[in-house]
Design a protein around this motif. Structure first.
Motif, short mmCIF file in Angstrom:
data_model
loop_
_atom_site.label_atom_id
_atom_site.label_comp_id
_atom_site.label_asym_id
_atom_site.label_seq_id
_atom_site.Cartn_x
_atom_site.Cartn_y
_atom_site.Cartn_z
N GLN A 44 -0.52 -15.71 1.38
CA GLN A 44 0.37 -14.63 1.80
C GLN A 44 -0.41 -13.35 2.05
O GLN A 44 -0.14 -12.60 3.00
N ALA A 45 -1.39 -13.09 1.17
CA ALA A 45 -2.23 -11.89 1.33
C ALA A 45 -3.02 -11.96 2.63
O ALA A 45 -3.15 -10.96 3.36
N GLN A 46 -3.56 -13.14 2.95
CA GLN A 46 -4.31 -13.32 4.19
C GLN A 46 -3.42 -13.06 5.40
O GLN A 46 -3.82 -12.35 6.34
N VAL A 106 -6.01 1.97 3.66
CA VAL A 106 -5.90 2.01 5.10
C VAL A 106 -4.54 2.58 5.45
O VAL A 106 -3.83 3.13 4.60
N LYS A 107 -4.12 2.45 6.69
CA LYS A 107 -2.87 3.05 7.13
C LYS A 107 -1.68 2.55 6.31
O LYS A 107 -0.76 3.29 6.00
N TYR A 108 -1.74 1.25 5.96
CA TYR A 108 -0.68 0.67 5.13
C TYR A 108 -1.26 0.24 3.80
O TYR A 108 -2.13 -0.64 3.73
N LEU A 109 -0.78 0.84 2.72
CA LEU A 109 -1.32 0.59 1.39
C LEU A 109 -1.19 -0.88 1.01
O LEU A 109 -2.03 -1.43 0.31
N GLY A 110 -0.16 -1.55 1.51
CA GLY A 110 0.05 -2.95 1.17
C GLY A 110 -1.09 -3.84 1.59
O GLY A 110 -1.33 -4.89 0.99
N VAL A 111 -1.82 -3.46 2.64
CA VAL A 111 -2.94 -4.27 3.10
C VAL A 111 -4.09 -4.21 2.10
O VAL A 111 -4.76 -5.21 1.85
N LEU A 112 -4.34 -3.04 1.53
CA LEU A 112 -5.37 -2.91 0.49
C LEU A 112 -5.00 -3.75 -0.72
O LEU A 112 -5.85 -4.41 -1.32
N ARG A 120 -5.72 -8.78 -4.01
CA ARG A 120 -5.28 -10.08 -4.55
C ARG A 120 -6.31 -11.17 -4.24
O ARG A 120 -6.53 -12.07 -5.06
N ILE A 121 -6.92 -11.09 -3.06
CA ILE A 121 -7.94 -12.10 -2.71
C ILE A 121 -9.17 -11.94 -3.58
O ILE A 121 -9.77 -12.92 -4.05
N VAL A 122 -9.57 -10.69 -3.84
CA VAL A 122 -10.73 -10.43 -4.70
C VAL A 122 -10.46 -10.87 -6.12
O VAL A 122 -11.30 -11.51 -6.77
N VAL A 123 -9.26 -10.57 -6.62
CA VAL A 123 -8.89 -10.94 -8.00
C VAL A 123 -8.87 -12.46 -8.15
O VAL A 123 -9.22 -13.00 -9.20
#
Length: 436
Positions: free
Chosen positions: A15-17, A50-56, A61-64
Motif C-alpha cells: 500500500q505504501a508503494q 514533500v508536498k504531501y506528508l502522507g508520502v513521507l 513504513r517501507i524503511v521500518v
C-alpha cells in the motif's frame, strides 16, 4: 499468527508503494521537471517532507519494514516514472540530473537517525547495483553521443534486454523500448547517409560520420549484402524453406534447417563442422515431436534453441559454436546465419536481441582491443539487418557503362572485384517523406 503478521506487513508495504507511485505519477504530469526532481530529492535523498506528508509516511513504513529489496524496487520504479514521462517531452537533461542525484554529497554526511542511516546505506547499495548502471543507459547519448566504453555503442540491445526482463516495471519497459527504437532508427539513417555519400578514394571524403567501427569496409559490406537481394536473396531462400517445411515432420525439419543455415561454398571445412555440431544438438531437442508436423510455435522454439546454441549458454557464457564462428571464419557468415533465422521466423527477433545483449554484457568486462572480433560481428549484424528492413531502400547503381552492360538484372552473379564500379544510393523514409 506469525504468518498473519507477515501478511499484514507485506500488505502495508504494498500500500505504501502504491501511494508513492501515485504521488510521482501525479507530480510528473502536473509540475515542471525541476519541481518533480526537487520532490524526488526531498523524499529519497533528504528524507524530509514533500508536498504531501502522507508520502513521507509511506516511505517510512517501507524503511521500518526493513526490506531492502522492496525499497530498491520502489526507488527504481519511481525513477522510471520520471524518466518515462520526461522522455516523451524530450527533457533529457533532467534524466542526467536524476542520475546525478544519487551522487549527492549529503549522502555521506553523518546522522544520528537510524532510519536515515538505513536509507542512505540502501541508496549507496543501489548506486553500486546493476539497476543504477541500467538507469545510466538513458544518459549516454546526451553529449554528442559520447560513450564511456565500447559496449555503450550497442545500447539498443541492452535496452531491449530491459524490455524482456520480467523484473522491469512497465514504465521501465516503455522508456527502454522507445529509446531503443530511436537509437536504431538513427543508426539506419546515419548508415544510409554515410554509404550514399561516400566517394572514391581520389575524391574528398564526405562529412557524414561512419556509425560503425568497420571503417570504409562498411561500404564493401553493404555492396556485398545488396548483391544477395536478387532471385537468390536470403528472403527468397527463407520463403522457399517456409513453404517446404509445411510438408516436413519435426525430425526432417531439423535436418533441413541445418542445411539451410550452412555456408559451405564460402568456408567448407568450418561450415561442415558447424553443421555437424548443430545437428547433434538438435537431434534430441523436442524429440517427442519428431513425427509431428512443424507448427509455427514449434518452429519458434527450434529457432530460439539454435540462437542459444550459437550465442550464449545457460551460464551466461559464450557458447562453443559462437567462439568458432567468431574466431575461425569470417564473422559475416555468422551474421548471415542469424539473418536467415530471423527471416525464417520473425518472432525470434526479440529473443535474438536479448541473447546479443547478454553477449555484450559478458564481453563488456574486457577492453575494446580484446573484443575486436566481437565488435566487428556486432557492427556487421547491425548493417545486415538494416539492409533487410523496409524503412530504407538501398540500391547499387553502376557508374561504368561497360560493366553495366554485362551485369544481369538480379546482380547475383556480380563479381566482387567489380563492386568498386558501383555506387550506393538509398532512400530513407521519414514520416511521409522520402530522403535520397
Amino acid at each position: 499468527m506469525f504468518w498473519i503478521a507477515d501478511q499484514k506487513n507485506s500488505q502495508s508495504v504494498e500500500q505504501a508503494q502504491g501511494q508513492i507511485y501515485d504521488f510521482f505519477l501525479d507530480i510528473v504530469r502536473r509540475y515542471q521537471p525541476e519541481k518533480a526532481l526537487d520532490e524526488f530529492k526531498k523524499l529519497f535523498i533528504d528524507f524530509t517532507a514533500v508536498k504531501y506528508l502522507g508520502v513521507l509516511e509511506a516511505l517510512d513504513r517501507i524503511v521500518v519494514a526493513y526490506d531492502e529489496n522492496e525499497f530498491h524496487y520502489t526507488l527504481k520504479r519511481c525513477c522510471y516514472i520520471l524518466v518515462n514521462n520526461w522522455s516523451v517531452v524530450n527533457s533529457q537533461v533532467h534524466v542526467q540530473a536524476l542520475v546525478d542525484l544519487f551522487l549527492d554529497p549529503s549522502l555521506d554526511k553523518k546522522t544520528n537517525s537510524a532510519k536515515l542511516k538505513t536509507l542512505r546505506l540502501w541508496i549507496k547499495n543501489f548506486v553500486n547495483s546493476e539497476s543504477y548502471q541500467t538507469l545510466k543507459l538513458f544518459t549516454l547519448r546526451q553529449v554528442g553521443g559520447a560513450s564511456l566504453k565500447w559496449s555503450d555503442r550497442y545500447t539498443s540491445y541492452l535496452l531491449m534486454y530491459q524490455c524482456a526482463d520480467v523484473n522491469s516495471s512497465k514504465e521501465q519497459k516503455q522508456v527502454a523500448d522507445a529509446l531503443a527504437r530511436k537509437i536504431r532508427t538513427q543508426f539506419k539513417f546515419d548508415l544510409a547517409m554515410y554509404t550514399s555519400r561516400m566517394r572514391p578514394m581520389n575524391r574528398p571524403w564526405n562529412s557524414w560520420e561512419n556509425p560503425t567501427s568497420l571503417g570504409n569496409n562498411v561500404i564493401q559490406l553493404v555492396k556485398t549484402m545488396l548483391t544477395k537481394r536478387g532471385s537468390l536473396s536470403y528472403r527468397a531462400l527463407a520463403d522457399n524453406f517456409i513453404a517446404k517445411s509445411s510438408q516436413l515432420d519435426c525430425s526432417e525439419f531439423k535436418l533441413e534447417l541445418c542445411a539451410y543455415l550452412e555456408f559451405a561454398k564460402e568456408d567448407p571445412e568450418i561450415s561442415e563442422a558447424f553443421t555437424i555440431q548443430l545437428f547433434e544438438k538438435l537431434v534430441d531437442f523436442q524429440c517427442q515431436f519428431d513425427d509431428r508436423p512443424v507448427t509455427p510455435a514449434l518452429m519458434l522454439r527450434i529457432c530460439k534453441y539454435v540462437i542459444t546454441c550459437v550465442t550464449i549458454d545457460e551460464k551466461k557464457k559464450p557458447a562453443p559454436l559462437f567462439s568458432v564462428l567468431i574466431n575461425q571464419t569470417n564473422p559475416l557468415y555468422f551474421v548471415v546465419i542469424l539473418l536467415k533465422l530471423v527471416l525464417l521466423c520473425g518472432a525470434c527477433q526479440s529473443f535474438l536481441d536479448v541473447r546479443i545483449a547478454e553477449l555484450i554484457r559478458y564481453y563488456s568486462q574486457y577492453s575494446e582491443a580484446e573484443c575486436r572480433p566481437v565488435i566487428y560481428f556486432l557492427d556487421m549484424l547491425n548493417v545486415a539487418f538494416t539492409i533487410y528492413t523496409e524503412e530504407i531502400r538501398y540500391n547499387l547503381v553502376c557508374m561504368n557503362p561497360n560493366i553495366k552492360a554485362k551485369t544481369n538484372k538480379s546482380m547475383t552473379s556480380l563479381p566482387l572485384l567489380s563492386l568498386g564500379e558501383y555506387r550506393i544510393f538509398s532512400q530513407v523514409r521519414l514520416g511521409d517523406s522520402v530522403t535520397s
